[in-house]
Design a protein around this motif. Sequence first.
Motif, PDB file in Angstrom:
ATOM      1  N   CYS A   1     -55.332   6.305 -22.267  1.00 38.96           N
ATOM      2  CA  CYS A   1     -54.599   7.494 -22.682  1.00 38.96           C
ATOM      3  C   CYS A   1     -54.554   7.610 -24.204  1.00 38.96           C
ATOM      4  O   CYS A   1     -54.703   8.713 -24.756  1.00 38.96           O
ATOM      5  CB  CYS A   1     -53.185   7.444 -22.112  1.00 38.96           C
ATOM      6  N   GLU A   2     -54.359   6.513 -24.876  1.00 36.63           N
ATOM      7  CA  GLU A   2     -54.188   6.530 -26.321  1.00 36.63           C
ATOM      8  C   GLU A   2     -55.503   6.501 -27.084  1.00 36.63           C
ATOM      9  O   GLU A   2     -55.514   6.550 -28.316  1.00 36.63           O
ATOM     10  CB  GLU A   2     -53.293   5.364 -26.740  1.00 36.63           C
ATOM     11  N   ASP A   3     -56.629   6.446 -26.366  1.00 41.42           N
ATOM     12  CA  ASP A   3     -57.951   6.510 -26.984  1.00 41.42           C
ATOM     13  C   ASP A   3     -58.295   7.978 -27.247  1.00 41.42           C
ATOM     14  O   ASP A   3     -58.391   8.781 -26.324  1.00 41.42           O
ATOM     15  CB  ASP A   3     -58.982   5.871 -26.052  1.00 41.42           C
ATOM     16  N   THR A   4     -58.482   8.334 -28.491  1.00 40.62           N
ATOM     17  CA  THR A   4     -58.729   9.736 -28.859  1.00 40.62           C
ATOM     18  C   THR A   4     -60.197  10.020 -29.161  1.00 40.62           C
ATOM     19  O   THR A   4     -60.521  11.064 -29.738  1.00 40.62           O
ATOM     20  CB  THR A   4     -57.891  10.110 -30.088  1.00 40.62           C
ATOM     21  N   ALA A   5     -61.095   9.101 -28.776  1.00 43.00           N
ATOM     22  CA  ALA A   5     -62.506   9.277 -29.095  1.00 43.00           C
ATOM     23  C   ALA A   5     -63.086  10.552 -28.493  1.00 43.00           C
ATOM     24  O   ALA A   5     -64.061  11.108 -29.020  1.00 43.00           O
ATOM     25  CB  ALA A   5     -63.308   8.061 -28.619  1.00 43.00           C
ATOM     26  N   ASP A   6     -62.521  11.020 -27.378  1.00 45.54           N
ATOM     27  CA  ASP A   6     -63.066  12.221 -26.736  1.00 45.54           C
ATOM     28  C   ASP A   6     -62.499  13.513 -27.329  1.00 45.54           C
ATOM     29  O   ASP A   6     -62.812  14.606 -26.873  1.00 45.54           O
ATOM     30  CB  ASP A   6     -62.810  12.192 -25.228  1.00 45.54           C
ATOM     31  N   GLY A   7     -61.661  13.392 -28.351  1.00 46.87           N
ATOM     32  CA  GLY A   7     -61.162  14.578 -29.034  1.00 46.87           C
ATOM     33  C   GLY A   7     -59.869  15.140 -28.489  1.00 46.87           C
ATOM     34  O   GLY A   7     -59.318  16.089 -29.057  1.00 46.87           O
ATOM     35  N   PHE A   8     -59.356  14.584 -27.401  1.00 52.12           N
ATOM     36  CA  PHE A   8     -58.110  15.079 -26.838  1.00 52.12           C
ATOM     37  C   PHE A   8     -56.918  14.349 -27.458  1.00 52.12           C
ATOM     38  O   PHE A   8     -57.003  13.178 -27.804  1.00 52.12           O
ATOM     39  CB  PHE A   8     -58.085  14.889 -25.326  1.00 52.12           C
ATOM     40  N   THR A   9     -55.812  15.057 -27.565  1.00 48.84           N
ATOM     41  CA  THR A   9     -54.558  14.456 -28.002  1.00 48.84           C
ATOM     42  C   THR A   9     -53.701  14.224 -26.778  1.00 48.84           C
ATOM     43  O   THR A   9     -53.415  15.155 -26.020  1.00 48.84           O
ATOM     44  CB  THR A   9     -53.823  15.378 -28.988  1.00 48.84           C
ATOM     45  N   ARG A  10     -53.332  12.971 -26.564  1.00 55.41           N
ATOM     46  CA  ARG A  10     -52.534  12.604 -25.396  1.00 55.41           C
ATOM     47  C   ARG A  10     -51.386  11.712 -25.833  1.00 55.41           C
ATOM     48  O   ARG A  10     -51.393  11.144 -26.928  1.00 55.41           O
ATOM     49  CB  ARG A  10     -53.405  11.872 -24.365  1.00 55.41           C
ATOM     50  N   VAL A  11     -50.408  11.582 -24.977  1.00 55.70           N
ATOM     51  CA  VAL A  11     -49.292  10.696 -25.267  1.00 55.70           C
ATOM     52  C   VAL A  11     -48.886  10.003 -23.975  1.00 55.70           C
ATOM     53  O   VAL A  11     -48.917  10.594 -22.895  1.00 55.70           O
ATOM     54  CB  VAL A  11     -48.102  11.482 -25.876  1.00 55.70           C
ATOM     55  N   TRP A  12     -48.538   8.750 -24.089  1.00 60.15           N
ATOM     56  CA  TRP A  12     -48.037   7.963 -22.972  1.00 60.15           C
ATOM     57  C   TRP A  12     -46.518   8.111 -22.963  1.00 60.15           C
ATOM     58  O   TRP A  12     -45.811   7.559 -23.799  1.00 60.15           O
ATOM     59  CB  TRP A  12     -48.447   6.504 -23.128  1.00 60.15           C
ATOM     60  N   ALA A  13     -46.005   8.914 -22.069  1.00 55.52           N
ATOM     61  CA  ALA A  13     -44.584   9.251 -22.104  1.00 55.52           C
ATOM     62  C   ALA A  13     -44.127   9.727 -20.740  1.00 55.52           C
ATOM     63  O   ALA A  13     -44.936   9.945 -19.830  1.00 55.52           O
ATOM     64  CB  ALA A  13     -44.337  10.336 -23.154  1.00 55.52           C
ATOM     65  N   LYS A  14     -42.827   9.913 -20.614  1.00 53.53           N
ATOM     66  CA  LYS A  14     -42.253  10.464 -19.388  1.00 53.53           C
ATOM     67  C   LYS A  14     -42.359  11.993 -19.424  1.00 53.53           C
ATOM     68  O   LYS A  14     -41.990  12.622 -20.421  1.00 53.53           O
ATOM     69  CB  LYS A  14     -40.786  10.072 -19.257  1.00 53.53           C
ATOM     70  N   ALA A  15     -42.849  12.565 -18.341  1.00 55.43           N
ATOM     71  CA  ALA A  15     -42.855  14.018 -18.235  1.00 55.43           C
ATOM     72  C   ALA A  15     -41.451  14.529 -17.961  1.00 55.43           C
ATOM     73  O   ALA A  15     -41.060  15.596 -18.445  1.00 55.43           O
ATOM     74  CB  ALA A  15     -43.801  14.463 -17.125  1.00 55.43           C
ATOM     75  N   ARG A  16     -40.685  13.765 -17.176  1.00 53.25           N
ATOM     76  CA  ARG A  16     -39.297  14.082 -16.858  1.00 53.25           C
ATOM     77  C   ARG A  16     -38.478  12.811 -17.020  1.00 53.25           C
ATOM     78  O   ARG A  16     -38.992  11.694 -16.843  1.00 53.25           O
ATOM     79  CB  ARG A  16     -39.164  14.602 -15.421  1.00 53.25           C
ATOM     80  N   PRO A  17     -37.190  12.922 -17.316  1.00 52.69           N
ATOM     81  CA  PRO A  17     -36.386  11.729 -17.583  1.00 52.69           C
ATOM     82  C   PRO A  17     -36.371  10.727 -16.437  1.00 52.69           C
ATOM     83  O   PRO A  17     -36.324   9.511 -16.670  1.00 52.69           O
ATOM     84  CB  PRO A  17     -34.983  12.294 -17.828  1.00 52.69           C
TER      85      PRO A  17
END
Length: 661
Positions: free
Chosen positions: A325-341
């Motif tokens: 998820c945290e690898d940005t080599a493909d150009g996407f911005t992602r975050v490892w987080a909770k979508a809901r609490p």
Amino acid sequence: MRERGSAFVCLSLLIPFVFGDVYLHNPRGSNNRLNERSANRDNANRLFDSQNNNRGGYNAGDTEPDGQAFNNEKEIYYEKYFMSRAQATPGTNNGQSLLFIEWTNQHGCGGNEDTDPHKLNCNLVLQFMCQEGDESDNEAFTVDSKKLFLLRNGNNRNTQNHQPPNSLDDLAAARDNVAANQVQATRGLHEPYSWYDDCYVREANGGLFLADQNLANNKFGYSSAIYTRQNPNGNRRGYECPEERDYYPYWHPTPWRDIAVFTSNTSHCGMYRSESHNVKPKHICYETGKSFSRWNNQEDCENNGGEWFAQYNYLEIQNLNQQQCEDTADGFTRVWAKARPSESERCLVLLKAPDCRQAPWSRSNHLGNGRDGVPLNYTWVLPYFPSMETQRCVFRIRYNISTDDYDPWNTNSSYNEENGGVSPITQNPNVNIGSTTNKPLRLAINTAQFGRTFQDRSHVFILRARPVGLEDTRIYNLNVRGKRGNIVQVYPAVEYDFIPNRLEIKESDAVHFQWTGSNTHNNGAPGGDGQTGDAGEGQGGTDRSNIVETLNETVNYPMPWHMNTMFQNAQVLWTSGYQTPSAQDLAVFFASAGYFQCIKNSDCGSESVETKTALNVLLNNATPSFEGAVLRFAAGKYYYICTRNNNFTNRSQKGRIIVTS
């Protein structure tokens, strides 16, 4: 304690008239219509608060050629667009899928410079919302409880039901059970049930300017986010949250994703981009086990045992581990987080800041073209979903207008009369202009509308992955706008035309031809404050279109086959019809609006010209919607018309494509 410091948000405005509106023409804006045969819509509260005239909007598309209204969701045509590809080649537009957005707004916009002043201030906000699901889900709403909450058009024009919580201590599981009983499978659905639940319970933003309006209270005795200056009585439209509808950027999480903001003052663009929920997590109070909370600010939330949770807006959840998820080599911005609490951490694909630019100029008191002679428009680069799962989506446009009679950025709740303040505006005031007779004049000012937001939304449409081989191709979506009737009968909608009707592309580009229409655009009574009727060719109330080639833009007769270049020079990249058509098959496919897929029985059997019942000369037995084909053209100029609707001196439905090498 009520939320403070929010006077900077500005989507609210002036206009004491009811006929002041925004209408979406492509994709077809519903204005809360579904399949009415009347010129007026039946239910202005079906899905959202448009504040538009009842005559506006287009019906959802039909799939059947019988001239009858659809009876279920399966008979509704969902326009289907191919997503953009993962990442366009740097420095090029390869892989984009382009959809032309077109609208009209009545009270003007753009032109706020000293050398080009306008009569008002304005903003336009373009947004979308998607859920994973495809057209096959249209058969499952009544048999699969998980499908009940999917975006849909519905085949019943009633508003969805809502039952307020019994108490502020109701748990999420109990509310889920209530939702399952309240949400009706046959009715349209955009925002989720839980979104309105939370809006009903959450306290209204106490920092907002209300003028002399007095907001009502919910069943728990306080004014919540369903009450605003424009909606002081808390009327419900679908599951839309009125506070979120009226203000932008919104200060809490929202299910909508921003596309673009048009403003009369581009110095605000930095704020719009940085405050967009696309890029800035917004906070909401989470109380364990509950799906809503009364508290709208951190202090009250934490003092009452809640968690002030920062919630990301995201395109979708990707099935990756944290390292991936945290690898940005493909150009996407992602975050490892909770979508809901209450959920565990997952990989959220983040969004980009919205485009922000000068609003296109349009004049006040006019629903028509802009200064450059073409309709107001924006080219949307459709998103790419990394999962490549099919999405059900809806688009909305909001149009906000205000005046300089008070400062919309700095006039806040301290000026509210309910707080003992002195409002700079009052309801229909009498003003003394110093005449010798000393008699005042009355102004037409409705303080609920002095600073106002209008809205329109599309019907639900489909975004799907590209066919193999089209990954790097730029695709232009070419559609049909308008509905049956003459210019007076359809107003404030528009008559038929191709969109875009003038297209300039490269040989490497492709065009996805597709359109939809209704069987029930009769524009009958009640007609409100306009003319009824459905002037046009063919069966009354029905939309039909086709494409045949012509010699140039000024002629109205199609070219004979031996002179054809448009389809002779076309390469089929994808088609909804016969998979290996000849050039002549392709021409017949487009001319018959998909009624015939080929000429010879040996090629496509019962769908051939040789075998199938004859096509009605006015396309009456063709379907109103055409899924079409993706074509690539050789360099040249191509002209085309619709044989049924191109009615010289009455209406023109013509198009031109210029292809360069």
